[in-house]
Design a protein around this motif. Structure first.
Motif, PDB file in Angstrom:
ATOM      1  N   VAL A   1       0.870  -1.172   0.000  1.00 19.74           N
ATOM      2  CA  VAL A   1       0.000   0.000   0.000  1.00 19.74           C
ATOM      3  C   VAL A   1       0.906   1.221   0.000  1.00 19.74           C
ATOM      4  N   ASP A   2       0.561   2.217  -0.779  1.00 14.51           N
ATOM      5  CA  ASP A   2       1.411   3.400  -0.876  1.00 14.51           C
ATOM      6  C   ASP A   2       0.903   4.524   0.014  1.00 14.51           C
ATOM      7  N   GLY A   3       1.751   5.006   0.906  1.00 16.54           N
ATOM      8  CA  GLY A   3       1.410   6.202   1.672  1.00 16.54           C
ATOM      9  C   GLY A   3       1.001   5.915   3.101  1.00 16.54           C
ATOM     10  N   LEU A   4       1.678   6.559   4.042  1.00 17.81           N
ATOM     11  CA  LEU A   4       1.390   6.377   5.465  1.00 17.81           C
ATOM     12  C   LEU A   4      -0.067   6.671   5.792  1.00 17.81           C
ATOM     13  N   GLU A   5      -0.639   7.642   5.084  1.00 16.75           N
ATOM     14  CA  GLU A   5      -2.013   8.042   5.378  1.00 16.75           C
ATOM     15  C   GLU A   5      -3.009   6.913   5.107  1.00 16.75           C
ATOM     16  N   ARG A   6      -2.590   5.925   4.343  1.00 14.12           N
ATOM     17  CA  ARG A   6      -3.497   4.811   4.036  1.00 14.12           C
ATOM     18  C   ARG A   6      -3.332   3.642   5.003  1.00 14.12           C
ATOM     19  N   ALA A   7      -2.446   3.783   5.975  1.00 14.13           N
ATOM     20  CA  ALA A   7      -2.204   2.673   6.903  1.00 14.13           C
ATOM     21  C   ALA A   7      -3.454   2.265   7.693  1.00 14.13           C
ATOM     22  N   PRO A   8      -4.232   3.222   8.247  1.00 15.21           N
ATOM     23  CA  PRO A   8      -5.409   2.789   9.011  1.00 15.21           C
ATOM     24  C   PRO A   8      -6.377   1.940   8.196  1.00 15.21           C
ATOM     25  N   ALA A   9      -6.721   2.385   6.997  1.00 15.90           N
ATOM     26  CA  ALA A   9      -7.671   1.621   6.186  1.00 15.90           C
ATOM     27  C   ALA A   9      -7.092   0.250   5.817  1.00 15.90           C
ATOM     28  N   ALA A  10      -5.798   0.222   5.516  1.00 13.61           N
ATOM     29  CA  ALA A  10      -5.177  -1.055   5.156  1.00 13.61           C
ATOM     30  C   ALA A  10      -5.177  -2.008   6.352  1.00 13.61           C
ATOM     31  N   PHE A  11      -4.943  -1.457   7.545  1.00 14.49           N
ATOM     32  CA  PHE A  11      -4.921  -2.291   8.747  1.00 14.49           C
ATOM     33  C   PHE A  11      -6.309  -2.861   9.044  1.00 14.49           C
ATOM     34  N   ILE A  12      -7.337  -2.025   8.913  1.00 12.41           N
ATOM     35  CA  ILE A  12      -8.710  -2.512   9.122  1.00 12.41           C
ATOM     36  C   ILE A  12      -9.011  -3.631   8.113  1.00 12.41           C
ATOM     37  N   GLY A  13      -8.581  -3.445   6.884  1.00 13.94           N
ATOM     38  CA  GLY A  13      -8.765  -4.479   5.868  1.00 13.94           C
ATOM     39  C   GLY A  13      -8.057  -5.779   6.226  1.00 13.94           C
ATOM     40  N   LEU A  14      -6.885  -5.656   6.829  1.00 18.24           N
ATOM     41  CA  LEU A  14      -6.134  -6.844   7.263  1.00 18.24           C
ATOM     42  C   LEU A  14      -6.936  -7.653   8.273  1.00 18.24           C
ATOM     43  N   LEU A  15      -7.561  -6.952   9.221  1.00 18.37           N
ATOM     44  CA  LEU A  15      -8.350  -7.648  10.245  1.00 18.37           C
ATOM     45  C   LEU A  15      -9.590  -8.293   9.636  1.00 18.37           C
ATOM     46  N   GLU A  16     -10.014  -7.777   8.494  1.00 15.52           N
ATOM     47  CA  GLU A  16     -11.162  -8.370   7.801  1.00 15.52           C
ATOM     48  C   GLU A  16     -10.733  -9.393   6.755  1.00 15.52           C
ATOM     49  N   GLY A  17      -9.442  -9.618   6.634  1.00 18.46           N
ATOM     50  CA  GLY A  17      -8.955 -10.600   5.670  1.00 18.46           C
ATOM     51  C   GLY A  17      -8.919 -10.089   4.243  1.00 18.46           C
ATOM     52  N   ARG A  18      -8.868  -8.774   4.057  1.00 14.30           N
ATOM     53  CA  ARG A  18      -8.900  -8.238   2.695  1.00 14.30           C
ATOM     54  C   ARG A  18      -7.517  -8.121   2.051  1.00 14.30           C
ATOM     55  N   ASN A  19      -6.464  -8.297   2.832  1.00 14.18           N
ATOM     56  CA  ASN A  19      -5.117  -8.291   2.226  1.00 14.18           C
ATOM     57  C   ASN A  19      -4.887  -9.577   1.436  1.00 14.18           C
ATOM     58  N   PHE A  20      -3.923  -9.528   0.536  1.00 11.03           N
ATOM     59  CA  PHE A  20      -3.574 -10.715  -0.261  1.00 11.03           C
ATOM     60  C   PHE A  20      -2.053 -10.757  -0.278  1.00 11.03           C
ATOM     61  N   GLY A  21      -1.493 -11.409   0.712  1.00  9.17           N
ATOM     62  CA  GLY A  21      -0.043 -11.440   0.889  1.00  9.17           C
ATOM     63  C   GLY A  21       0.350 -10.588   2.086  1.00  9.17           C
ATOM     64  N   LYS A  22       1.640 -10.489   2.299  1.00 11.75           N
ATOM     65  CA  LYS A  22       2.160  -9.706   3.428  1.00 11.75           C
ATOM     66  C   LYS A  22       1.856  -8.229   3.227  1.00 11.75           C
ATOM     67  N   LEU A  23       1.146  -7.628   4.170  1.00 15.52           N
ATOM     68  CA  LEU A  23       0.730  -6.237   4.038  1.00 15.52           C
ATOM     69  C   LEU A  23       1.841  -5.297   4.507  1.00 15.52           C
ATOM     70  N   VAL A  24       2.274  -4.426   3.598  1.00 17.65           N
ATOM     71  CA  VAL A  24       3.360  -3.492   3.869  1.00 17.65           C
ATOM     72  C   VAL A  24       2.956  -2.118   3.339  1.00 17.65           C
ATOM     73  N   VAL A  25       3.227  -1.082   4.110  1.00 20.72           N
ATOM     74  CA  VAL A  25       2.973   0.279   3.651  1.00 20.72           C
ATOM     75  C   VAL A  25       4.300   0.892   3.201  1.00 20.72           C
ATOM     76  N   ARG A  26       4.324   1.362   1.963  1.00 16.87           N
ATOM     77  CA  ARG A  26       5.507   2.084   1.496  1.00 16.87           C
ATOM     78  C   ARG A  26       5.365   3.526   1.950  1.00 16.87           C
ATOM     79  N   VAL A  27       6.231   3.962   2.845  1.00 10.65           N
ATOM     80  CA  VAL A  27       6.118   5.291   3.437  1.00 10.65           C
ATOM     81  C   VAL A  27       6.982   6.297   2.685  1.00 10.65           C
ATOM     82  N   ALA A  28       8.166   5.869   2.279  1.00 14.41           N
ATOM     83  CA  ALA A  28       9.052   6.760   1.515  1.00 14.41           C
ATOM     84  C   ALA A  28       9.991   5.902   0.678  1.00 14.41           C
ATOM     85  N   ASP A  29      10.599   6.517  -0.314  1.00 11.27           N
ATOM     86  CA  ASP A  29      11.438   5.745  -1.224  1.00 11.27           C
ATOM     87  C   ASP A  29      12.889   5.680  -0.785  1.00 11.27           C
ATOM     88  N   ALA A  30      13.344   6.659  -0.051  1.00 11.01           N
ATOM     89  CA  ALA A  30      14.767   6.652   0.272  1.00 11.01           C
ATOM     90  C   ALA A  30      15.027   7.482   1.524  1.00 11.01           C
TER      91      ALA A  30
END
Lengths: 343, 343
Positions: free
Chosen positions: A314-343
């Motif tokens: 998932v791209d962007g720290l601001e999307r972490a809450p929604a992605a985390f809620i999705g994880l608890l609902e089983g909506r992720n597909f693979g290891k869930l990682v948030v890309r916060v910055a490139d370097a």
């Protein structure tokens, strides 16, 4: 290296009742902290999202980690780059495995940092070469102890832990039956991960389908979900079966014991009559004794193409809450990682 | 040696719903069987009554033994004397440990017989030197593994298994807290068996009293009852606690899962967070590997007065059903044995 003077962080705004909602989190700006002597400033590149974090949102916390305090950043494992260093052991630009939490920058005294060297895909340190895969490795091999020809069942079969459990079990010669949410995940488990079968938990009659998929019973059930999957597995457990307990995600959102019937007596009777060994484990306990063996084996298996690791990025720290809620609902597909910055 | 031509036997008259009633058993007369070549005729002297027998009254039987058929004698371990022999390995008059069941006479091909030699108190072979104490020994030492200074909790503390669990735990340097039904049993556990404390489960607020009696938590819970005792123990389990599961007598009489709340999620969460190892065992699995060590140790402990064994002796086969029902209600005080004949 220049750094900003303010940064973003996601703090715990309210303690959730049941499944968290976006209002339980708050994205806010804060001053980038200054490292003291002996500290480093870390820039978050990747943030890991994992089910255990739900437990740390409750006031009680857990036996292995305290609760996140209201108004404080959510905790979490990260791949970070050293942005400033007043610590002799770390130089600016170095890539480390850290616990910087849900924020752009964080301080560390270095004691919780692991240098990552020049890892080709750094985010692997949060998944296939990190905590979730290590959880799979220790739980399956040390507690589950599958033997060739035995049947291993694992739920959340395409998740960060379950996918590795199933693939290692196959490497050890076991027959592997997965359970996952959705036809696409099931197809992936069989076709890409090499599971012998994978059942869609959203379809009816899970217990009957699982019994049909396990004609010789179940020798190892890697417990990472609880709930109806456990119910379906219990009647199938063979004499001497092993049940490593790594998580009960189905129950993390429960405020109080659910309504009956009470399933405990049946479980205890099964544990007794079938001589089941059920053992909980927290992966933090095992780093000192087993992490080196894990890293060696897993690196080899991944490089040889024997174990595949899928990242749900998932791209962007601001999307972490929604992605985390999705994880608890089983909506992720693979290891869930948030890309916060490139370097 | 002369033998009668008819004998008494207690057969299963009906499959019980819940707690058995006297009408579920029938005392009847039958012809004393004649041994074929290779068989012996056994005269029952002592019959052991044990909770596992309740499970064998249900049509489903168990994973370790089939159900008793309607109209057939109840099964059970016995101390028997060889009354007639057409088997070269056994001579008339010899005392043996047998599985003659609830009857005066039975046949055996010798394969399930253990010669008892000139044991001073033969009924000990059914209790303190037999299956119940062996269950305590294996469950506590091999699965529970108490260390000096740890806290061990055992229910049915004056029963055939619990009393031995507590006494061996004391020998190993653990602190032992028992739970028993009634002030007299609790006094006996502390004053005669050397338990550090014993709580009366009939008094209110068991959970609070147990917490007070275990200020350092619980490291080993020897599970032989289930029900409210388990509920009281779970919140007290320490990190890495061990729970050997030897029986769940509180649930043997249940026809269906009891009403809620569902206690399973809380147990699983505790197993996980506290890294509990819960392991069921059936003592039949362990005779080959551990019985000799048990017999050696236990004989020595009993002779040295380090372990005391109390027998609750009932006179007369006809009283077996009532005594067995009392056992399931916790009315026995010590190892329950029926004296069927004197010689």
């Amino acid at each position: 290296m220049t750094t900003a003077t303010t940064h973003r962080r996601v703090v715990l705004a309210a303690r959730p009742h049941g499944l968290p909602t976006p209002a339980d989190f708050r994205l806010e700006l804060a001053a980038v902290p200054e490292p003291d002597e002996g500290q480093v400033l870390l820039r978050t590149l990747y943030l890991s999202l994992d089910p255990y974090m739900r437990n740390l949102m409750d006031a009680a916390g857990t036996a292995y980690a305290p609760a996140v305090r209201l108004g404080e950043p959510m905790v979490g494992g990260t791949v970070s780059r050293v942005a400033a260093s007043r610590h002799p052991g770390f130089r600016v630009g170095e890539l480390v495995l850290a616990n910087a939490g849900w924020q752009d920058y964080a301080l560390s005294d270095g004691s919780d940092l692991t240098p990552l060297g020049d890892l080709a895909q750094p985010s692997l340190a949060l998944g296939g070469l990190g905590m979730p895969a290590f959880t799979a490795y220790v739980g399956l091999l040390d507690i589950g102890q599958p033997r060739p020809g035995e049947t291993v069942v694992v739920a959340a079969a395409t998740g960060a832990v379950g996918a590795v459990v199933g693939q290692i079990a196959r490497l050890k010669g076991a027959r592997v039956v997965g359970i996952a949410g959705g036809a696409d995940k099931c197809r992936y488990a069989v076709e890409e991960l090499g599971f012998d079968a994978c059942l869609d938990r959203r379809e009816p009659a899970l217990a009957e389908r699982l019994a049909a998929a396990c004609p010789d019973g179940v020798d190892v059930y890697f417990e990472n979900v609880g709930g109806e999957v456990l119910d379906a597995v219990v009647p199938l457990l063979n004499l001497g079966a092993r049940v490593p307990v790594c998580g009960v995600i189905a129950h993390y959102n429960e405020d109080a014991p659910p309504a009956g019937p009470d399933r405990l007596p049946r479980l205890m009777a099964t544990v007794l009559q079938r001589r089941i060994r059920m053992q909980g484990f927290i992966i933090l306990d095992h780093y000192a004794s087993r992490f080196e063996a894990f890293r060696r084996d897993m690196t080899q298996w991944i490089e040889a193409g024997l174990v595949r690791v899928r990242e749900d990025r998932v791209d962007g720290l601001e999307r972490a809450p929604a992605a985390f809620i999705g994880l608890l609902e089983g909506r992720n597909f693979g290891k869930l990682v948030v890309r916060v910055a490139d370097a």
